[in-house]
Design a protein around this motif. Structure first.
Motif, short mmCIF file in Angstrom:
data_model
loop_
_atom_site.label_atom_id
_atom_site.label_comp_id
_atom_site.label_asym_id
_atom_site.label_seq_id
_atom_site.Cartn_x
_atom_site.Cartn_y
_atom_site.Cartn_z
N LEU A 93 93.96 18.71 114.13
CA LEU A 93 94.75 17.87 115.02
C LEU A 93 94.05 16.52 115.06
CD1 LEU A 93 95.24 20.40 117.95
CD2 LEU A 93 96.92 19.79 116.20
N ALA A 128 99.48 17.01 113.57
CA ALA A 128 98.99 18.36 113.27
C ALA A 128 99.10 18.49 111.75
CB ALA A 128 99.83 19.41 113.98
N GLY A 152 101.93 17.42 107.33
CA GLY A 152 101.72 17.29 108.76
C GLY A 152 102.99 16.92 109.49
#
Length: 183
Positions: A93, A128, A152
């Motif tokens: 993250l 993410a 992501g």
């Protein structure tokens, strides 16, 4: 296209099976577990053109005119926390911030040609990410490099701060900025 997609999925399954095999044999050239990351980068200036999103509206600002603009370079700072699940698979993250991206332009056409403006744009991005590290397949092949493929999802909060300028090169103005978040 279906054959290519099937071959890609089949290849990914073979890779996943191979990664389990390496992990079970004690393949630990890269430690698994939690990691922290820090990033510093740059956003490099570019030429762009703004247009009015509602050129036919009664309160249009540019109407049918355009604003050829330039942006200046700025820095990007980022940080993240992640986890390496196996030598070839990891996820993290991240949060990145781009302060004060300077935007300048001069309108052409429309109701008030020659209008100049200046504004600052800042952006906050959260992601993410998932990674497939090639060094997990062949650890000595790439030497000190660590090539990877990543995917992501995330958001970007863009803040265009107050704009200032001169209408038709003569009358100063200030226009309230705007913030927008996109996913």
């Amino acid at each position: 296209m279906g054959v290519l997609r099937g071959a890609l999925l089949g290849g990914l399954l073979v890779i996943a099976a191979a990664s389990n095999s390496y992990a079970q044999r004690g393949f630990t050239w890269v430690p698994s577990g939690l990691y922290l990351r820090g990033d510093v980068g740059g956003a490099f200036g570019n030429d762009l053109t703004f247009r009015d999103t509602s050129p036919g509206a009664a309160n249009c600002l540019l109407c049918t005119g355009r604003v050829p603009s330039t942006t200046r370079d700025t820095v990007i700072f980022g940080a993240g926390i992640g986890y390496r699940f196996a030598p070839m698979f990891r996820a993290d993250l991240t949060v990145d911030y781009m302060p004060s991206f300077k935007v300048r332009g001069r309108s052409t056409g429309g109701p008030l040609p020659g209008t100049t403006y200046n504004a600052d744009l800042s952006s906050l991005v959260g992601m993410a990410n998932g990674y497939l590290d090639f060094n997990g397949f062949a650890p000595q092949m790439f030497g000190p490099l660590q090539p990877y493929i990543d995917a992501g999802v995330g958001f970007a909060n863009n803040d265009l701060q107050t704009s200032t300028g001169n209408i038709a090169g003569a009358v100063p103005f200030t226009q309230t900025g705007s913030t927008r978040t996109n996913f």
